[in-house]
Design a protein around this motif. Structure first.
Motif, PDB file in Angstrom:
ATOM      1  N   GLY A  75      24.636 -18.144  19.458  1.00 11.61           N
ATOM      2  CA  GLY A  75      24.581 -18.623  18.080  1.00 11.61           C
ATOM      3  C   GLY A  75      23.135 -18.600  17.633  1.00 11.61           C
ATOM      4  O   GLY A  75      22.220 -18.447  18.457  1.00 11.61           O
ATOM      5  N   TRP A  76      22.941 -18.740  16.345  1.00 12.20           N
ATOM      6  CA  TRP A  76      21.578 -18.621  15.821  1.00 12.20           C
ATOM      7  C   TRP A  76      21.389 -19.556  14.641  1.00 12.20           C
ATOM      8  O   TRP A  76      22.232 -19.611  13.738  1.00 12.20           O
ATOM      9  CB  TRP A  76      21.344 -17.170  15.395  1.00 12.20           C
ATOM     10  N   VAL A  77      20.296 -20.298  14.683  1.00  8.05           N
ATOM     11  CA  VAL A  77      19.933 -21.177  13.568  1.00  8.05           C
ATOM     12  C   VAL A  77      18.525 -20.796  13.148  1.00  8.05           C
ATOM     13  O   VAL A  77      17.592 -20.826  13.948  1.00  8.05           O
ATOM     14  CB  VAL A  77      19.987 -22.666  13.993  1.00  8.05           C
ATOM     15  N   ALA A  78      18.391 -20.403  11.880  1.00  6.29           N
ATOM     16  CA  ALA A  78      17.108 -19.891  11.398  1.00  6.29           C
ATOM     17  C   ALA A  78      16.252 -21.008  10.808  1.00  6.29           C
ATOM     18  O   ALA A  78      16.751 -22.082  10.484  1.00  6.29           O
ATOM     19  CB  ALA A  78      17.360 -18.839  10.327  1.00  6.29           C
ATOM     20  N   ALA A  79      14.980 -20.707  10.649  1.00 12.86           N
ATOM     21  CA  ALA A  79      14.077 -21.669  10.009  1.00 12.86           C
ATOM     22  C   ALA A  79      14.408 -21.811   8.528  1.00 12.86           C
ATOM     23  O   ALA A  79      14.304 -22.895   7.962  1.00 12.86           O
ATOM     24  CB  ALA A  79      12.640 -21.193  10.184  1.00 12.86           C
ATOM     25  N   GLU A  80      14.843 -20.719   7.907  1.00 13.34           N
ATOM     26  CA  GLU A  80      14.919 -20.704   6.446  1.00 13.34           C
ATOM     27  C   GLU A  80      16.268 -21.126   5.867  1.00 13.34           C
ATOM     28  O   GLU A  80      16.411 -21.139   4.656  1.00 13.34           O
ATOM     29  CB  GLU A  80      14.603 -19.294   5.918  1.00 13.34           C
ATOM     30  N   VAL A  81      17.251 -21.474   6.668  1.00 13.48           N
ATOM     31  CA  VAL A  81      18.614 -21.778   6.239  1.00 13.48           C
ATOM     32  C   VAL A  81      19.226 -20.548   5.568  1.00 13.48           C
ATOM     33  O   VAL A  81      19.075 -20.328   4.364  1.00 13.48           O
ATOM     34  CB  VAL A  81      18.722 -22.968   5.262  1.00 13.48           C
ATOM     35  N   ILE A  82      19.893 -19.737   6.353  1.00 12.87           N
ATOM     36  CA  ILE A  82      20.457 -18.498   5.821  1.00 12.87           C
ATOM     37  C   ILE A  82      21.978 -18.616   5.769  1.00 12.87           C
ATOM     38  O   ILE A  82      22.656 -18.583   6.792  1.00 12.87           O
ATOM     39  CB  ILE A  82      20.011 -17.290   6.676  1.00 12.87           C
ATOM     40  N   LEU A  83      22.465 -18.800   4.554  1.00 11.40           N
ATOM     41  CA  LEU A  83      23.908 -18.894   4.302  1.00 11.40           C
ATOM     42  C   LEU A  83      24.191 -18.069   3.059  1.00 11.40           C
ATOM     43  O   LEU A  83      23.262 -17.687   2.348  1.00 11.40           O
ATOM     44  CB  LEU A  83      24.295 -20.356   4.043  1.00 11.40           C
ATOM     45  N   ASP A  84      25.479 -17.819   2.797  1.00  8.78           N
ATOM     46  CA  ASP A  84      25.817 -17.157   1.544  1.00  8.78           C
ATOM     47  C   ASP A  84      26.116 -18.228   0.500  1.00  8.78           C
ATOM     48  O   ASP A  84      27.151 -18.887   0.554  1.00  8.78           O
ATOM     49  CB  ASP A  84      27.017 -16.229   1.724  1.00  8.78           C
TER      50      ASP A  84
END
Lengths: 339, 259
Positions: A94-103
């Motif tokens: 799984g991956w959680v980004a620094a920038e909050v990447i969602l649609d």
């Protein structure tokens, strides 16, 4: 799911940990981003990769998630060879980004639905609803993500990372740019999911206190090299000294301080000097007596901590201006993604 | 594995379609633009003598002649939206979210191309309704309509794939616009979308003869004006779509990056 316990490169033991690397090197032209990195992340732990901007943390994650190939060396994630089995690696992380990447145009449930499709999950709905309940987003499951607060978006991003029950989650500076309250809430969630779901977490961070609070094991990376690994207490025990940093508006006489009783090391810094002392309480009066007090701009004393470990190993603080620059980048990205 | 690819493709295509039709501006422009084409451009020959229209366009209604051409031209430009969507995903990091799943780059490419093609297909019913309001009568044979839908779909898919292939490595917002200008104008004016090729110079007629927009416009006209279907033209358009899709998928596998 097939595991690569026989098809290893360079005699790497993929079963030695959730993440195993040997001699990973990555270059961008003449710049070496990672140099001969050996690392073992034990299963079920929260492992911190600590370093300033440009140290190689994000490159390391890109290599481990098979987004970019390493120029040399081998890596295994969750028992799969990253170079030979990139799809199996991606199905198990799984991956959680620094920038909050969602649609933002989709609802929370639709974001989870898409993640389920991309991970080819057939029975995903109950788990998605459980995750939404766990992260207290159930009541907002049909709301568009664009209406969510930053904390809610972070929670949803972690729910996406957990949906397909990965064995390893990469969190790339997950709390950067968050207010202290949200950051502490996320710390609780991260330790909670590690405990509850037994997932291994590789967390990169700028924040010493975050690494100290969350991580059972740490690696300190600087200029693409791992300079130290161990548990936080092991690392702290390496530096049995206080660090005294003094900002001055004049040129100090370094030999005076270097030969002072109780001073283990003295180094010139950009705007003053840094002294490694056995006990700041006993040495500080002697140091002050040798200074032109009118020229002293600032004195900072650090007791043994991960910060002093970092200073000792790299000669600089982790929480420097680069971190603040990253915050600006973070907010700019957040504004763009929210349109 | 095939099931996984289909799931990933369906998820990505559904995302493209949902994103498109949740934007009220896109819906408004999709509806208004065809009316503007037919009202402004279609009326440009409204005062022309019938003998001129019959001799030059082989019909008394320039709107009836224009409709298949404008629809073909619309499908020519839809590829730009797939490119813009891809660049947006790269710049906002969403491409990384997709690529950190076991999804193939070729699947992403095909889903984006199909997404922009689907967006373009909506123009057919809107434009046909508009043309009917301008007095154009249509054959009622469903086979002809299905053929026309297929032809426009193949044309759109081919050009979407071409657009995407040309911009697959880019992260610059301006690239799709530049590529669109570069491709659209020569292909539109060297085709029979707006005018018949009878008075084209020889070199332009040679380009027109292999231009997929010409094939699509001619195919539509055989339906609207002649009430018949030319399967050879449809096969050519299908081949064009398949080739572009294949070339684009190969290029995406090689050059599509997270940022």
């Amino acid at each position: 799911m097939k595991r690569s316990d026989t098809a290893h490169t360079d005699a790497i033991d993929c079963d030695a940990g959730a993440i195993v690397t040997k001699g990973i090197t990555k270059r961008y032209g003449s710049f070496t981003a990672l140099e001969n990195v050996d690392m073992i992340v034990p299963r079920g732990t929260i492992f911190g990769l600590l370093g300033p901007n440009g140290a190689g943390k994000t490159t390391m994650i890109k290599v481990l998630t098979a987004l970019i190939p390493a120029d040399a060396g081998s890596a295994c994630v969750s028992g799969h060879d990253v170079r030979r089995e990139p799809k199996l690696v991606r199905a198990d992380i799984g991956w959680v980004a620094a920038e909050v990447i969602l649609d933002d145009d989709l609802s929370a449930m639709e974001n989870l639905w898409l993640q389920a499709k991309l991970q080819n999950l057939s029975d995903w709905k109950n788990r998605a609803l459980d995750l939404l309940r766990y992260f207290e987003l159930y009541d907002r499951r049909n709301s568009r993500v664009s209406q969510f607060s930053t904390g809610m978006r972070k929670k949803l991003e972690i729910a996406l990372a957990l949906l397909h029950q990965p064995r390893v989650i990469f969190m790339d500076e997950p709390t950067i740019g968050l207010d202290p309250g949200t950051r502490r809430m996320l710390w609780q969630l991260i330790t909670g999911i590690n405990r509850e779901y037994g997932v291994t977490i590789l967390l990169t961070s700028h924040y010493i206190e975050e690494a100290d609070a969350l991580c059972s094991n740490l690696a300190i990376i600087d200029h693409g090299r791992i300079v130290a690994t161990g548990t936080p207490s092991e690392l702290k025990s390496r530096v049995k000294a206080d660090i005294v940093e003094i900002a001055l508006n004049y040129e100090p006489d370094m030999p005076t301080f270097a030969h002072m009783d109780g001073v283990q090391e003295a180094a010139r810094t950009e705007n003053g000097m840094r002294l490694k002392v056995a006990s700041s309480e006993s040495v500080l009066p002697r140091i002050l007596s040798c200074l032109n007090i009118d020229g002293v701009l600032k004195i900072n004393v650090d007791k043994p901590s991960l910060e002093t470990v970092f200073i000792d190993l790299t000669g600089k603080r982790l929480s420097d201006d680069e971190g603040r620059m990253d915050m600006r980048k973070f907010y700019a990205t957040l504004r763009m993604t929210r349109r | 594995m095939r099931n996984a690819t289909l799931n990933q493709f369906y998820g990505l295509l559904a995302r493209e379609i949902k994103k498109t039709y949740r934007n009220p501006w896109i819906i408004a422009i999709t509806v208004v633009q065809p009316f503007m084409w037919l009202a402004f451009f279609g009326s440009s020959f409204s005062s022309a003598p019938k003998s001129f229209l019959e001799g030059f366009f082989h019909t008394y209604s320039y709107v009836a002649f224009l409709l298949p051409g404008v629809l073909s031209t619309s499908m020519l430009t839809v590829g730009m939206f797939g490119s813009m969507s891809t660049i947006q995903d790269k710049r906002f990091g969403y491409m990384k979210r997709i690529l950190l799943t076991p999804t193939d780059k070729a699947t992403i490419f095909v889903a984006k191309s199909m997404g922009s093609t689907t967006r373009g297909m909506v123009q057919l019913p809107v434009m046909a309704t508009a043309a009917a309001l301008f007095g154009v009568s249509f054959p009622l044979n469903p086979v002809l309509w299905l053929g026309w839908i297929a032809a426009l779909f193949f044309l759109g898919l081919g050009f979407s794939s071409l657009f995407m292939a040309l911009t697959v490595a880019s992260t610059d917002w301006q690239t799709p616009g530049v590529i669109s200008n570069f491709i659209t104008m020569p292909l539109m004016f060297s085709s029979t979308a707006l005018f018949p090729q009878a008075n084209f110079p020889a070199w332009m007629r040679a380009i027109s003869a292999v231009n997929p927009v010409t094939f699509s416009a001619t195919f539509g006209r055989t339906i609207v004006l002649g009430g018949s279907i030319d399967w050879t033209l449809l096969a050519y358009l299908a081949l064009f779509a398949a080739m572009m899709l294949f070339i684009g998928s190969v290029m995406a596998t090689k050059w599509l990056k997270v940022e």
